[in-house]
Every structure is written in structure tokens, then in C-alpha cells.
Design an enzyme around this catalytic site. Structure first.
Site, mmCIF file in Angstrom:
data_model
loop_
_atom_site.group_PDB
_atom_site.id
_atom_site.type_symbol
_atom_site.label_atom_id
_atom_site.label_comp_id
_atom_site.label_asym_id
_atom_site.label_seq_id
_atom_site.Cartn_x
_atom_site.Cartn_y
_atom_site.Cartn_z
ATOM 1 N N ALA A 169 -60.912 -47.125 96.855
ATOM 2 C CA ALA A 169 -60.943 -46.476 98.171
ATOM 3 C C ALA A 169 -59.926 -45.340 98.260
ATOM 4 O O ALA A 169 -60.244 -44.242 98.740
ATOM 5 C CB ALA A 169 -60.691 -47.503 99.273
ATOM 6 N N ASP A 170 -58.720 -45.583 97.799
ATOM 7 C CA ASP A 170 -57.678 -44.559 97.872
ATOM 8 C C ASP A 170 -58.008 -43.352 96.995
ATOM 9 O O ASP A 170 -57.904 -42.196 97.429
ATOM 10 C CB ASP A 170 -56.335 -45.153 97.443
ATOM 11 N N MET A 171 -58.375 -43.607 95.749
ATOM 12 C CA MET A 171 -58.623 -42.511 94.822
ATOM 13 C C MET A 171 -59.869 -41.722 95.221
ATOM 14 O O MET A 171 -59.896 -40.488 95.153
ATOM 15 C CB MET A 171 -58.775 -43.048 93.397
ATOM 16 N N TYR A 172 -60.912 -42.428 95.658
ATOM 17 C CA TYR A 172 -62.150 -41.759 96.057
ATOM 18 C C TYR A 172 -61.923 -40.900 97.303
ATOM 19 O O TYR A 172 -62.396 -39.762 97.392
ATOM 20 C CB TYR A 172 -63.223 -42.812 96.323
ATOM 21 N N GLY A 174 -59.003 -39.635 98.175
ATOM 22 C CA GLY A 174 -58.180 -38.517 97.726
ATOM 23 C C GLY A 174 -59.020 -37.411 97.111
ATOM 24 O O GLY A 174 -58.799 -36.219 97.381
#
Length: 404
Positions: A169-172, A174
Site C-alpha cells: 500500500a505504501d509503495m504503490y 508513493g
């Protein structure tokens, strides 16, 4: 001849912490932007307290903040706020990932900053976005992954779902931020105006559904995705299999590849029932059992891979980290970079995947020590030596000992 990076000359204020925001701004730095990481005194970005640690430095922070300059300000002191606003007046992009409304209370919301800088691209990242009934709720990537329906499809039917173990969730989110910021900067060329970007981790996770949501609606709500462990029953054969000495994955869900796989494993695999995707899906349990029995009956992962490669069946070993960092493909692509850190010496970290034909995206510097570039940035904002010294003495500008 090497050309300037695409975002050369773009100044970014990174007022973020932990992961989604720092990953976004790290990516902009790799594309050539001058990213200034703004942190609070003493603690800094909460990511600095996240393991793995060596000599008091967080590898987690190092990875997500390389290529940036560091500014540590006490915003509770008026001189600190004045410096921050002066910086914002000269910035192209402002990235933040606080709970909606938090920066407005500080006087650093989009409406506040755009008054003096109408060209500012202001990107906000939060768990649920700035609108909707959940907008005021805090959250992390884990929360978005759970409520998005993603985790409900993972693991074995009779067990709680496993954690994804990589921050999807965080990387996507970002990376969506990278795309949105660049689009806004391009739009600014024509309009002369910036805009506010509102990104939610929950939205990004829901947008990632490639099958389950459309399956639900097209079936009139009758079909719900179920847990199937390492199998993918709607795409047979597409999954993970155990060999005697490890695991491998096989992607043979299309007819011509399935035919090649069937030829490798032999026996009932050549049954007429399995010649079409629908037939394989209708009999997925039997098909997967055949492939599982074949894999465990070989001499190991390497033996399985050799046979599948020879038959041109897409496959790969399930590699561990120690194997990844020695993979000739990863090394050839420059996906591991070595940096000189002022405290740790040589450090090796994962690179970003951006490759441009005529410029080098290798990060120019490691992640900053807390407050490492205070004086340098203040001078660029036309502060004199006496003013900088006074702010340093009074704690308006703060730096960790190694950066002093």
C-alpha cells in the site's frame, strides 16, 4: 553525452515520515529534483527509529531518503516557521503525509502556501484521503491492505491471512504520487498554476484489484474471491509449487504454454479436459495436484527449472534475499548501489528501477544526517551567517552530533 535528469531544477519539500511520502520524494530525487527533507528536532522522521540499526543509524531511513538534503527545524518557534514558509515560496513541490487538517492548523496547508506560491504542486498522502466519512481516521499501509479486500484473498482457507511482508500500500501509493506530481508539473507548464493532489492508501489498494471486483459485479454479486493458498484457480496453472529442496513458481495459464508443461509432466496432463482455460479452471484441483506431484518427484528446484526452461515454460525459483543480492541479473541492472555514509562508511541498499537513455539516475548522496544541510539551505534562502548561528544556538535549527 550525458544529459540533465528530467527533474533537474525542480525543488521539492519533503515534509513526510515513514514510507509512502519518503518513497515518493526519493523517486523525485532520483529523477533529478532537489529534495529537501524537513524534520523536527531531536527525533526527526519517525522512520529513523525503525530497524534495522547499525551504529545508531536506521537502514530503513537510509533506503527511503537517499539523494535528499536534510533540514531540521523547530516550527514551534516563529523563526523556524518563517524559514519554512520562505522555503515553500521557492519550492515547486510540497509533499506531506500527515492526517488531513494537521498542516492547515500549522499554517502549512495547501490554501496557506498557494497564496504566496500559486505554482506550487502540493501532494497530500493519507490513509483515507481528505474527503469521505473515514477521512479523519489515522492509518498505516497494513490498515489499507486489510480493508481493501486484498488480504481476504491471501493464505489458506482455515487460517488468518498472512501479512504481505512488503509494504504494498505504501509503495504503490508513493509511485502513484510520483506519476501525479509529474503530471501536475507538466500541466503547470501550460497553466502556470499548481494544484493539490489528494492520495489515499485505501484508494490505491482498491484500484489494484485486477479481477475480484469486476468478478463480483459481473456475477451480480454471486461470486466472491476465496483463499486458495499458493494456487490461482481462476488462472490454472499459475502458482507456487514445492520441490525437494525449495519452492518454484510456474506460469502456464495460456493454452500453448500449458501444452508444453503437459508434455513435460506427462501422464494425465494431456487429458482432453485440460486443453482449454475453462477446462483447466473447472478441474483446477486435479491439475494442480498433478503439477505438485511432478515437482516434488524431481531432484530439486534446479532440476525442475532446467526441464521447464528447456520446454519454454515460464518459471522461477522462489529466491531468498541472500540469493537476490547475488543474482547476476540484479547486479547487471544496477539494482544494488553502494554509498559512502559519513557514519557507517560503505553501505549497500536497493536502487530504484528508473532507467533513462541519456542520463544517470544513480543517487548522488546518501540519506542526510538529521539537520546535515541546515546552514547550506538557510544560506540559499538569503539568511546571513549571524542569523544562522543565532538560530543554531537557540535550537531553531537542530542537527545531530555527527552532522555538527
Amino acid at each position: 553525452m550525458t544529459q540533465p535528469l528530467p527533474l533537474d531544477g525542480i525543488r521539492v519539500i519533503d515534509f513526510t515520515h515513514f514510507l509512502a511520502g519518503p518513497h515518493l520524494s526519493r523517486s523525485l530525487a532520483a529523477m533529478g529534483a532537489d529534495v529537501i527533507k524537513v524534520e523536527r528536532p531531536k527525533g526527526g522522521d519517525a522512520g529513523r527509529q525503525h530497524p534495522y540499526f547499525k551504529d545508531g543509524q536506521s537502514g530503513y531511513f537510509l533506503q527511503q531518503n537517499m539523494g535528499k538534503r536534510g533540514l531540521c527545524l523547530n516550527l514551534k518557534e516563529q523563526r523556524g516557521m518563517d524559514l519554512m514558509k520562505r522555503l515553500a515560496q521557492k519550492a515547486d513541490v510540497f509533499v506531506e503525509n500527515f492526517r488531513p487538517g494537521a498542516l492547515t492548523k500549522l499554517g502549512l496547508g495547501y490554501a496557506d502556501l498557494v497564496k504566496d506560491n500559486p505554482g506550487l504542486v502540493y501532494c497530500s498522502i493519507s490513509a483515507f484521503g481528505h474527503t469521505g466519512p473515514k477521512s479523519d481516521q489515522p492509518g498505516f499501509g497494513l490498515i489499507a491492505e486489510a480493508i481493501s479486500g486484498a488480504m481476504a484473498q491471501l493464505g489458506e482457507p482455515d487460517q488468518a491471512p498472512p501479512l504481505m511482508r512488503m509494504p504494498i500500500a505504501d509503495m504503490y501509493t508513493g509511485m502513484h504520487g510520483v506519476a501525479a506530481v509529474n503530471a501536475a508539473l507538466l500541466g503547470r507548464v501550460k497553466s502556470g498554476k499548481g494544484r493539490h493532489i489528494d492520495l489515499a492508501l485505501y484508494d490505491c489498494m482498491v484500484s489494484m484489484h485486477d479481477y475480484a471486483v469486476q468478478q463480483y459485479f459481473l456475477s451480480g454479486g454471486k461470486v466472491m474471491p476465496k483463499k486458495h493458498g499458493s494456487r490461482q484457480p481462476e488462472s490454472t496453472v499459475y502458482g507456487a509449487f514445492r520441490a525437494k529442496d525449495g519452492d518454484l513458481v510456474i506460469a502456464a495459464q495460456v493454452d500453448n504454454v500449458w501444452a508444453r508443461l503437459a508434455n513435460v509432466i506427462g501422464g494425465k496432463a494431456e487429458d482432453e479436459r485440460f486443453r482449454t482455460p475453462a477446462g483447466r479452471n473447472d478441474n483446477h484441483a486435479e491439475v494442480y495436484t498433478m503439477v505438485e506431484d511432478w515437482a516434488i518427484g524431481q531432484d530439486g528446484v534446479a532440476h525442475c527449472i532446467a526441464q521447464l526452461d528447456a520446454a519454454q515454460v515460464p518459471c522461477a525459483p522462489v529466491q531468498t534475499v541472500d540469493q537476490i543480492v547475488r543474482d547476476p541479473q540484479i547486479l547487471a541492472r544496477g539494482m544494488l548501489i553502494e554509498q559512502d555514509h559519513p557514519v557507517l562508511g560503505k553501505v549497500t541498499l536497493p536502487n530504484l528501477p528508473f532507467r533513462f537513455s541519456d542520463c544517470d539516475t544513480t543517487p548522488k548522496c546518501p540519506a542526510p544526517l538529521l539537520g546535515q544541510h541546515n546552514a547550506e539551505i538557510a544560506r540559499e534562502l538569503d539568511y546571513g551567517a549571524a542569523e544562522i548561528a543565532a538560530m543554531t544556538d537557540d535550537g531553531v535549527l537542530y542537527a545531530e552530533e555527527a552532522a555538527r
